[in-house]
Design a protein around this motif. Structure first.
Motif, PDB file in Angstrom:
ATOM      1  N   TRP A 117       0.844  -1.216   0.000  1.00 31.63           N
ATOM      2  CA  TRP A 117       0.000   0.000   0.000  1.00 31.63           C
ATOM      3  C   TRP A 117       0.869   1.253   0.000  1.00 31.63           C
ATOM      4  O   TRP A 117       0.554   2.242  -0.653  1.00 31.63           O
ATOM      5  CB  TRP A 117      -0.947  -0.041   1.200  1.00 31.63           C
ATOM      6  CG  TRP A 117      -2.184   0.780   1.012  1.00 31.63           C
ATOM      7  CD1 TRP A 117      -2.521   1.929   1.674  1.00 31.63           C
ATOM      8  CD2 TRP A 117      -3.246   0.524   0.083  1.00 31.63           C
ATOM      9  NE1 TRP A 117      -3.729   2.394   1.212  1.00 31.63           N
ATOM     10  CE2 TRP A 117      -4.192   1.561   0.241  1.00 31.63           C
ATOM     11  CE3 TRP A 117      -3.489  -0.481  -0.871  1.00 31.63           C
ATOM     12  CZ2 TRP A 117      -5.366   1.625  -0.514  1.00 31.63           C
ATOM     13  CZ3 TRP A 117      -4.645  -0.419  -1.629  1.00 31.63           C
ATOM     14  CH2 TRP A 117      -5.566   0.624  -1.458  1.00 31.63           C
ATOM     15  N   HIS A 118       1.979   1.180   0.738  1.00 30.88           N
ATOM     16  CA  HIS A 118       2.912   2.312   0.843  1.00 30.88           C
ATOM     17  C   HIS A 118       4.108   2.140  -0.098  1.00 30.88           C
ATOM     18  O   HIS A 118       5.210   2.630   0.206  1.00 30.88           O
ATOM     19  CB  HIS A 118       3.436   2.432   2.280  1.00 30.88           C
ATOM     20  CG  HIS A 118       2.431   2.874   3.291  1.00 30.88           C
ATOM     21  ND1 HIS A 118       2.009   4.174   3.416  1.00 30.88           N
ATOM     22  CD2 HIS A 118       1.752   2.180   4.246  1.00 30.88           C
ATOM     23  CE1 HIS A 118       1.127   4.275   4.406  1.00 30.88           C
ATOM     24  NE2 HIS A 118       0.949   3.075   4.937  1.00 30.88           N
ATOM     25  N   HIS A 174       4.008   5.734  -4.159  1.00 31.11           N
ATOM     26  CA  HIS A 174       2.592   5.860  -3.803  1.00 31.11           C
ATOM     27  C   HIS A 174       2.398   7.043  -2.852  1.00 31.11           C
ATOM     28  O   HIS A 174       3.114   7.151  -1.851  1.00 31.11           O
ATOM     29  CB  HIS A 174       2.092   4.609  -3.067  1.00 31.11           C
ATOM     30  CG  HIS A 174       1.889   3.408  -3.934  1.00 31.11           C
ATOM     31  ND1 HIS A 174       1.031   2.387  -3.589  1.00 31.11           N
ATOM     32  CD2 HIS A 174       2.413   3.066  -5.122  1.00 31.11           C
ATOM     33  CE1 HIS A 174       1.062   1.450  -4.531  1.00 31.11           C
ATOM     34  NE2 HIS A 174       1.898   1.836  -5.465  1.00 31.11           N
ATOM     35  N   SER A 175       1.435   7.904  -3.146  1.00 33.49           N
ATOM     36  CA  SER A 175       0.932   8.867  -2.160  1.00 33.49           C
ATOM     37  C   SER A 175      -0.326   8.259  -1.566  1.00 33.49           C
ATOM     38  O   SER A 175      -1.267   7.947  -2.297  1.00 33.49           O
ATOM     39  CB  SER A 175       0.588  10.202  -2.825  1.00 33.49           C
ATOM     40  OG  SER A 175       1.736  10.780  -3.380  1.00 33.49           O
ATOM     41  N   VAL A 176      -0.332   8.068  -0.247  1.00 32.08           N
ATOM     42  CA  VAL A 176      -1.452   7.368   0.401  1.00 32.08           C
ATOM     43  C   VAL A 176      -2.313   8.368   1.166  1.00 32.08           C
ATOM     44  O   VAL A 176      -1.787   9.261   1.849  1.00 32.08           O
ATOM     45  CB  VAL A 176      -0.929   6.265   1.345  1.00 32.08           C
ATOM     46  CG1 VAL A 176      -2.080   5.552   2.037  1.00 32.08           C
ATOM     47  CG2 VAL A 176      -0.075   5.262   0.567  1.00 32.08           C
ATOM     48  N   SER A 219      -9.163   4.180   2.360  1.00 30.51           N
ATOM     49  CA  SER A 219      -7.831   4.657   2.015  1.00 30.51           C
ATOM     50  C   SER A 219      -7.632   4.498   0.514  1.00 30.51           C
ATOM     51  O   SER A 219      -8.294   3.680  -0.133  1.00 30.51           O
ATOM     52  CB  SER A 219      -6.771   3.858   2.789  1.00 30.51           C
ATOM     53  OG  SER A 219      -5.461   4.304   2.469  1.00 30.51           O
ATOM     54  N   PHE A 235      -4.347   4.980  -2.711  1.00 25.87           N
ATOM     55  CA  PHE A 235      -3.023   5.452  -3.106  1.00 25.87           C
ATOM     56  C   PHE A 235      -3.112   6.036  -4.502  1.00 25.87           C
ATOM     57  O   PHE A 235      -3.955   5.638  -5.309  1.00 25.87           O
ATOM     58  CB  PHE A 235      -1.964   4.340  -3.033  1.00 25.87           C
ATOM     59  CG  PHE A 235      -2.156   3.196  -3.994  1.00 25.87           C
ATOM     60  CD1 PHE A 235      -1.820   3.320  -5.348  1.00 25.87           C
ATOM     61  CD2 PHE A 235      -2.666   1.984  -3.566  1.00 25.87           C
ATOM     62  CE1 PHE A 235      -1.992   2.258  -6.239  1.00 25.87           C
ATOM     63  CE2 PHE A 235      -2.848   0.911  -4.455  1.00 25.87           C
ATOM     64  CZ  PHE A 235      -2.507   1.055  -5.780  1.00 25.87           C
ATOM     65  N   ARG A 245      -0.435   7.161  -7.738  1.00 23.61           N
ATOM     66  CA  ARG A 245       0.929   7.017  -8.241  1.00 23.61           C
ATOM     67  C   ARG A 245       0.937   7.249  -9.749  1.00 23.61           C
ATOM     68  O   ARG A 245      -0.123   7.287 -10.385  1.00 23.61           O
ATOM     69  CB  ARG A 245       1.458   5.610  -7.945  1.00 23.61           C
ATOM     70  CG  ARG A 245       0.692   4.535  -8.706  1.00 23.61           C
ATOM     71  CD  ARG A 245       1.248   3.127  -8.456  1.00 23.61           C
ATOM     72  NE  ARG A 245       0.618   2.160  -9.357  1.00 23.61           N
ATOM     73  CZ  ARG A 245       1.261   1.435 -10.273  1.00 23.61           C
ATOM     74  NH1 ARG A 245       2.570   1.556 -10.419  1.00 23.61           N
ATOM     75  NH2 ARG A 245       0.612   0.597 -11.052  1.00 23.61           N
ATOM     76  N   CYS A 275      -4.587   4.661  -9.391  1.00 29.47           N
ATOM     77  CA  CYS A 275      -4.973   4.650  -7.975  1.00 29.47           C
ATOM     78  C   CYS A 275      -5.503   3.281  -7.584  1.00 29.47           C
ATOM     79  O   CYS A 275      -5.941   2.498  -8.436  1.00 29.47           O
ATOM     80  CB  CYS A 275      -6.094   5.662  -7.712  1.00 29.47           C
ATOM     81  SG  CYS A 275      -5.586   7.384  -7.809  1.00 29.47           S
TER      82      CYS A 275
END
Lengths: 160, 160
Positions: free
Chosen positions: B43-44, B48-50, B62, B64, B66, B79
């Motif tokens: 996920w991270h 990735h921007s989470v 949630s 992400f 990218r 995403c």
């Protein structure tokens, strides 16, 4: 033509094939200014099986084979191929493709997918369609071509 | 609803949303037996921007954001979204999607692509088509569904 698994000892032969492809930026979605080290790191990414094609002891092409997705998508293979600029038109890509189908089948893959074939790369598109790939998708403007701007990318799929 | 960047301090809230999705194996191409640590690492992933969506201080979703590809493909975003099982039907996915479009635009992305939407995930497919995505590809049997066997995956694309 001998197609065999590559070792890191082949990097010196792979780099002069890979780097011009990266610098041209017309067929792979990679940064054009990628260093040789990073380009080779991409080619040998974790999960990639890398092969080279040699003729009379000279490496003229290379390809990688990997699972396209993890988990429920891991029965579909993905490959990337490169041929030396001075050796195109000699059937090296075709031979590597056939080799990759056999290797993929032997590894248990049931299909092969190319995620991002640049539509302007007509030589490659014609080769893949001739080898039984079907166009299953067209991504509008998904590739920013250095000379042509936004062009489409194709998704190709083939049962093994 | 507040949608904000996640920190690793949110992992304790993200894990109980993410793990059931991974274990079910019906919507993401990830190993169903992935450890919590590896699921969170995915996920991270680098690049990735989470973000998390919270309602009254409780994290219920949630996503992400990218770049979908490198180099000539880096103007297209990608995403992944998850919503807590007990919070579906409350517009959380839709709100995260709208948020992600804004964030992607602000980051300079010109389009968004979903590479692998499982065709049997009808709720998601309907949501994305309703939000302006076009189906630009269909990958035949590309997902091995734990209950249904090989099902198609869809490629969806939207200009931003």
């Amino acid at each position: 033509m001998l197609i065999r698994p590559a070792t890191r000892a082949d990097d010196g032969a792979i780099a002069p094939i890979l780097l011009p492809v990266v610098r041209a930026g017309e067929t792979y979605a990679l940064e054009r200014d990628l260093s040789e080290r990073d380009a080779l790191a991409f080619w040998h990414s974790p999960g990639h099986s890398v092969f080279v094609a040699e003729v009379a002891g000279e490496v003229l092409g290379s390809y990688f084979l990997r699972a396209n997705k993890r988990g429920g998508g891991s029965h579909v293979a993905n490959c990337g191929y490169i041929v030396a600029g001075h050796a195109t038109g000699r059937g090296i890509a075709r031979a590597m493709a056939q080799h990759s189908f056999d290797r993929a089948r032997a590894a248990g893959f049931r299909a092969m997918q190319f995620n991002f074939v640049i539509a302007t790369n007509r030589r490659a598109v014609a080769l893949w369609l001739g080898l039984g790939f079907e166009q299953v998708g067209r991504l509008p403007g998904a590739f920013d071509h250095p000379a042509l701007g936004e062009v489409d990318a194709l998704v190709l799929y083939r049962r093994l």
